[in-house]
Structures are given as C-alpha cells and as structure tokens.
Design an enzyme around this catalytic site. Structure first.
Site, PDB file in Angstrom:
ATOM      1  N   GLN A 109      36.650  26.419 -43.275  1.00  0.00           N
ATOM      2  CA  GLN A 109      35.436  27.028 -43.822  1.00  0.00           C
ATOM      3  C   GLN A 109      34.879  28.062 -42.849  1.00  0.00           C
ATOM      4  O   GLN A 109      34.812  27.833 -41.644  1.00  0.00           O
ATOM      5  CB  GLN A 109      34.397  25.943 -44.097  1.00  0.00           C
ATOM      6  CG  GLN A 109      33.230  26.393 -44.938  1.00  0.00           C
ATOM      7  CD  GLN A 109      32.433  25.208 -45.471  1.00  0.00           C
ATOM      8  OE1 GLN A 109      32.890  24.082 -45.440  1.00  0.00           O
ATOM      9  NE2 GLN A 109      31.249  25.475 -45.975  1.00  0.00           N
ATOM     10  N   SER A 111      39.463  22.061 -39.117  1.00  0.00           N
ATOM     11  CA  SER A 111      38.580  21.382 -40.065  1.00  0.00           C
ATOM     12  C   SER A 111      39.246  21.298 -41.441  1.00  0.00           C
ATOM     13  O   SER A 111      40.268  20.643 -41.597  1.00  0.00           O
ATOM     14  CB  SER A 111      37.223  22.088 -40.115  1.00  0.00           C
ATOM     15  OG  SER A 111      36.271  21.326 -40.831  1.00  0.00           O
ATOM     16  N   LEU A 112      38.708  21.972 -42.455  1.00  0.00           N
ATOM     17  CA  LEU A 112      39.317  21.950 -43.778  1.00  0.00           C
ATOM     18  C   LEU A 112      40.794  22.319 -43.728  1.00  0.00           C
ATOM     19  O   LEU A 112      41.613  21.776 -44.476  1.00  0.00           O
ATOM     20  CB  LEU A 112      38.587  22.917 -44.715  1.00  0.00           C
ATOM     21  CG  LEU A 112      39.262  23.118 -46.072  1.00  0.00           C
ATOM     22  CD1 LEU A 112      39.044  21.920 -46.963  1.00  0.00           C
ATOM     23  CD2 LEU A 112      38.814  24.401 -46.728  1.00  0.00           C
ATOM     24  N   ARG A 143      35.439  16.045 -50.672  1.00  0.00           N
ATOM     25  CA  ARG A 143      34.926  16.329 -49.320  1.00  0.00           C
ATOM     26  C   ARG A 143      33.855  17.408 -49.375  1.00  0.00           C
ATOM     27  O   ARG A 143      32.790  17.287 -48.775  1.00  0.00           O
ATOM     28  CB  ARG A 143      36.087  16.776 -48.422  1.00  0.00           C
ATOM     29  CG  ARG A 143      35.740  17.067 -46.962  1.00  0.00           C
ATOM     30  CD  ARG A 143      37.013  17.520 -46.263  1.00  0.00           C
ATOM     31  NE  ARG A 143      36.880  17.649 -44.824  1.00  0.00           N
ATOM     32  CZ  ARG A 143      36.572  18.784 -44.186  1.00  0.00           C
ATOM     33  NH1 ARG A 143      36.312  19.884 -44.886  1.00  0.00           N
ATOM     34  NH2 ARG A 143      36.506  18.829 -42.863  1.00  0.00           N
ATOM     35  N   HIS A 171      30.703  17.694 -38.765  1.00  0.00           N
ATOM     36  CA  HIS A 171      31.394  17.139 -37.594  1.00  0.00           C
ATOM     37  C   HIS A 171      30.398  16.577 -36.571  1.00  0.00           C
ATOM     38  O   HIS A 171      30.497  16.841 -35.374  1.00  0.00           O
ATOM     39  CB  HIS A 171      32.291  18.200 -36.946  1.00  0.00           C
ATOM     40  CG  HIS A 171      33.331  18.743 -37.879  1.00  0.00           C
ATOM     41  ND1 HIS A 171      34.389  17.986 -38.313  1.00  0.00           N
ATOM     42  CD2 HIS A 171      33.455  19.953 -38.480  1.00  0.00           C
ATOM     43  CE1 HIS A 171      35.127  18.707 -39.148  1.00  0.00           C
ATOM     44  NE2 HIS A 171      34.580  19.892 -39.266  1.00  0.00           N
ATOM     45  N   GLN A 182      37.243  12.645 -39.154  1.00  0.00           N
ATOM     46  CA  GLN A 182      37.077  14.086 -38.955  1.00  0.00           C
ATOM     47  C   GLN A 182      35.693  14.562 -39.373  1.00  0.00           C
ATOM     48  O   GLN A 182      35.166  15.538 -38.828  1.00  0.00           O
ATOM     49  CB  GLN A 182      38.157  14.840 -39.744  1.00  0.00           C
ATOM     50  CG  GLN A 182      38.282  16.305 -39.363  1.00  0.00           C
ATOM     51  CD  GLN A 182      38.783  17.147 -40.512  1.00  0.00           C
ATOM     52  OE1 GLN A 182      38.252  17.077 -41.612  1.00  0.00           O
ATOM     53  NE2 GLN A 182      39.796  17.941 -40.261  1.00  0.00           N
TER      54      GLN A 182
END
Length: 281
Positions: A9, A87-88, A112, A191, A239
C-alpha cells in the site's frame, strides 16, 4: 541468485494495471465479481476517488501485482530464488510461491483491507536519519508514550504509528530537534498495537483456509527471515501488529549472497530501499 519483490500500500496510482488487464479478461472479471465492483474502472479511472481507501487499495494492488507476476512468468524471465513483499506485497510473494491460489489470496486481502480500514483512529509517519534507540530516547525525554515502530524500511528510515494525538506529539518532539518526519497517506496506525482488534478477527478468518508450503522461499515481514514450515497463518496474523522488518529481510538475503540481485514487480520504491540498505551493509 534473484529475489523478486512486491510493493504494498502506497504504491497504488491511477492508471495502474492498464497494461495487463486486457491479457487476463477472465481473471479480471472474476475479481470484479468477487469484490463487487468494476476493478478495471477503479484502477484506471478511479471515478469515485476511492483507490486510496484501504479497503479498495489492497485488493486492487493484489490483483495488479498478481497479473504483472503472471506476465513475468509467461515471458519466461529468470525464475526467482526468493520472494519478498512489503506489507500487502507479502501476499503476492506467497501467491507467487504457490502458498495459495489467486482466489484465496483475493479473499484474504479483501478481508484484510476491510479490517484495517475499520481501524481508522490514527496514522503513521516516516522518521529520517534517526536510529531506533535515539528515537525512543527522544520520545521518552518529551514524555510521548504510545508510539510504536511500525517499519524498518532502511538504515535511515523508520516508520512510526500511533493515535492522532500521540502521533502529533511525536512529530513535534522530532521537529523541535530538526529531525525530518513525514506523515504517510494512510488512514490508520498499521503494523502496531492499535491493530490488535483487526489481528484477532483476521486470525479467526484465516482458520477457514489451508495453506501449502512455499515452493520458493518467501521472506517474512515479521521475522525478516524465510517462512518456516507451518507458519503461514501465524505470520500473516502477526504481520498486522508487528513492524515490517524490511531492512532485516534484505540483509538476510545479502548475508546469504552478497551478489544477490533484486527485481521489483511494477515499481521502483523497494528497489531504492534496497540500494540504501546495500550502501549501509
């Protein structure tokens, strides 16, 4: 040795995917039906100005990253020896490594994105040229409590996350010491501890799925090391609340092979981070 990277993202942009959508009409139509909206229109035109909204950004990026990876495979480019994603992007790394199929990954990232979008009370900022220990000392000196380090992007860039009031106080503390602190265009403190409600619900959601072991090593954001057997669901859950250990992830690969090459699917942001990490190494 080659590591293939997927951005997360923040890498979204109007017009993304236009070069690949026409090559996979069946998958694109399927994704649109699963998501309940016209994915091509969202990515290429963004008529309702929602592409930057987390619940739309994440599935859109996942699909575009996936189609670009399929294109890379069809070109018979050099096979990856490792996959990693920021991340993603880790979901695309796991898809490329055969951990789940396209449909499962789409369901995962849609949920998510929905959960992370719901946790909207807070934000994030990038802190430049300030080691973790120094950052924590500064915040303690000014009595700023409640800041989590959400990402270790490079040796010169950390990401912090907190509620709006706490984040503003942290930014004031840093700016008063002439430390550059740049707010990120996100809607929540990803996060970090503040994602715990999302983590708990996502953990329950993941029990509906079974995951294969990656056929190619995937480096985890949580540990900065390749996934261990049987850990996919746990790592994807953690995560949400753990910092993205991007620096450790890249260094793990460089420690194994100083000549490791890195290629990024669809952008250059992660490549630039790798250059900086290499310079630090």
């Amino acid at each position: 040795m080659l590591a293939v990277m997927f951005a997360g993202q923040g890498s979204q942009e109007k017009g993304m995917g236009a070069e690949v959508f026409g090559h996979y009409p069946g998958l694109v139509q399927f994704a649109s039906e699963v998501l309940g909206y016209d994915l091509v229109a969202l990515c290429t035109e963004d008529p309702d100005a929602v592409l930057a909204h987390t619940e739309y950004t994440q599935p859109a990026l996942y699909v575009v990253n996936a189609l670009r990876a399929f294109e890379r495979a069809h070109r018979e480019d050099q096979p990856a020896d490792f996959y990693l994603g920021h991340s993603l992007g880790e979901y695309n790394a796991l898809l490329a490594a055969g951990t789940f199929d396209f449909e499962t990954g789409l369901q995962l990232v849609a949920k998510r994105g929905e959960l992370m979008a719901a946790a909207s009370d807070g934000g994030m900022a990038a802190v430049m040229n300030t080691p973790e220990e120094q950052l924590r000392e500064i915040l303690a000196e000014d009595g700023v409590d409640g800041v989590d380090i959400a990402g270790f992007n490079t040796g010169s860039q950390l990401v912090i996350a907190a509620t709006p009031t706490v984040l503003a106080a942290a930014q004031d503390a840093l700016k008063s010491r002439d430390i550059r602190c740049v707010p990120l265009r996100v809607s929540a403190p990803f996060h970090s501890r503040y994602m715990e409600p999302a983590r708990a619900e996502f953990a329950e959601f993941l029990t509906r799925f079974e995951f294969a072991e990656p056929h190619t090593p995937v480096v985890s954001n949580v540990t900065g090391r390749p996934y261990e057997p049987g850990q996919v669901a746990r790592m994807l859950t953690e995560q949400l609340v753990a910092p993205v250990r991007w620096t450790d992830s890249v260094r793990t690969l460089l420690d194994g092979d100083e000549e490791m090459e890195f290629t990024e699917i669809g952008g250059l942001a992660l490549t630039q981070m790798v250059y900086k990490i290499k310079a630090g190494v």
